[in-house]
Scaffold this motif. Sequence first.
Motif, mmCIF file in Angstrom:
data_model
loop_
_atom_site.group_PDB
_atom_site.id
_atom_site.type_symbol
_atom_site.label_atom_id
_atom_site.label_comp_id
_atom_site.label_asym_id
_atom_site.label_seq_id
_atom_site.Cartn_x
_atom_site.Cartn_y
_atom_site.Cartn_z
ATOM 1 N N PHE A 1 56.389 10.798 33.297
ATOM 2 C CA PHE A 1 56.198 11.429 31.994
ATOM 3 C C PHE A 1 55.045 10.757 31.251
ATOM 4 N N MET A 2 54.176 11.565 30.647
ATOM 5 C CA MET A 2 53.066 11.043 29.854
ATOM 6 C C MET A 2 53.357 11.159 28.345
ATOM 7 N N TYR A 3 53.529 12.387 27.873
ATOM 8 C CA TYR A 3 53.884 12.598 26.471
ATOM 9 C C TYR A 3 54.289 14.061 26.274
ATOM 10 N N GLY A 4 54.851 14.319 25.099
ATOM 11 C CA GLY A 4 55.232 15.672 24.741
ATOM 12 C C GLY A 4 54.246 16.247 23.732
ATOM 13 N N VAL A 5 54.323 17.560 23.547
ATOM 14 C CA VAL A 5 53.456 18.242 22.576
ATOM 15 C C VAL A 5 54.315 19.245 21.801
ATOM 16 N N ARG A 6 54.264 19.119 20.495
ATOM 17 C CA ARG A 6 54.968 20.099 19.645
ATOM 18 C C ARG A 6 53.953 21.109 19.116
ATOM 19 N N VAL A 7 54.118 22.340 19.523
ATOM 20 C CA VAL A 7 53.165 23.398 19.182
ATOM 21 C C VAL A 7 53.427 23.911 17.772
ATOM 22 N N HIS B 1 51.234 15.205 19.458
ATOM 23 C CA HIS B 1 51.743 14.422 20.583
ATOM 24 C C HIS B 1 53.034 13.686 20.201
ATOM 25 N N LEU B 2 53.946 13.596 21.164
ATOM 26 C CA LEU B 2 55.261 13.012 20.920
ATOM 27 C C LEU B 2 55.623 12.025 22.026
ATOM 28 N N GLY B 3 56.412 11.010 21.656
ATOM 29 C CA GLY B 3 57.017 10.129 22.643
ATOM 30 C C GLY B 3 58.266 10.789 23.202
ATOM 31 N N GLN B 4 58.808 10.231 24.277
ATOM 32 C CA GLN B 4 59.970 10.851 24.924
ATOM 33 C C GLN B 4 61.168 10.928 23.988
ATOM 34 N N GLY B 5 61.344 9.898 23.145
ATOM 35 C CA GLY B 5 62.484 9.886 22.230
ATOM 36 C C GLY B 5 62.367 10.881 21.094
#
Length: 340
Positions: free
Chosen positions: A334-340, A284-288
């Motif tokens: 926006f909730m969060y990002g995901v790095r696969v 999980h990632l923040g927008q920044g």
Amino acid sequence: MASHRRPKQPSRTRVTVLTATAAAAVALSSQAAQAAPKPSKEDVKAKVDKLYEEAEQATEKYNGAKAKQDKLKEQVDDLQDKVARGQEDLNKLRDGLGSMATAQYRSGGIDPSVQLLLSSDPDEYLDKASTLDQLSGKQAVALKQIGDKQRTLKQQRAEATTKLQDLAETRKSLGEKKKDIQGKLAKAQALLNTLTAQERQALAEKEERANRSNDRVDLGDDVPESQRAAAALAAAKTKIGSPYVWGATGPSSFDCSGLTSWAYAQAGVQLPRTSQEQANAGTHLGQGQLKPGDLVLFYGDLHHIGLYAGNGQVLHAPKPGANVRYESINNMPFMYGVRV
């Protein structure tokens, strides 16, 4: 003798009162109609967008049920195949046991001690007796194998029956979710139909401008964190302009999670089907912290997903009536990002 009197006619005063009352009712209903003005184009668009969002929520539930159905169908087919092969093996074991029993009966019809006394060649008889002992041992092994196979088959049949029940319930749920989606889209279309032809044209032109904005988008200079993220984003870019279709996974049309799963599949990564499941497919990632190719999740229930494209832009399949396109990450919660 019966009396034949004419019915009493209403008085002029009563007629006047009734007429006045009716006129007042007509006037009130006319005023009520005038008091409920036709919704503006903006109001209609807001309601339609809300229905589209609800339809997308229902679509992700449909996608989850569809993925479950496909998995159950595969499991049922596999179990039924195992049961068929197991029954075939069981039949062979039973046939083999029957052959051994027949052979033993034919050679063991006389008491063994009598056979030894009558035998002209005791050594030959003892050899045969040894063979019969081995045959009995094989029978015991065969009986155990048959028992084990019967227990396995019973277990597999019970499991297949349970899976079939789950499959039937999932198919029913799938039909209900499909009906829910179609109902929301029908309501949205009914609302759009209340607009004038000119108003509908104006909304269509606005949507078309949003679709064409891909030519002018600035994605900045950020680079993906991995080759798979770069490959997934590159694949998704080739689908810009493809229409949004609920439940679609490509290659010519997509819904939101259909696009992301298709794009990563081109990079050799199999993502789960729904946006909620894809939300747990990586870190999980923040927008920044976002880099191009990362997954981006929107709304509290995570019912929308896209690919981060760089410089605050998201590449996604937005909604019914829209095409795969770039859009500002700030256009949705926006909730969060995901790095696969």
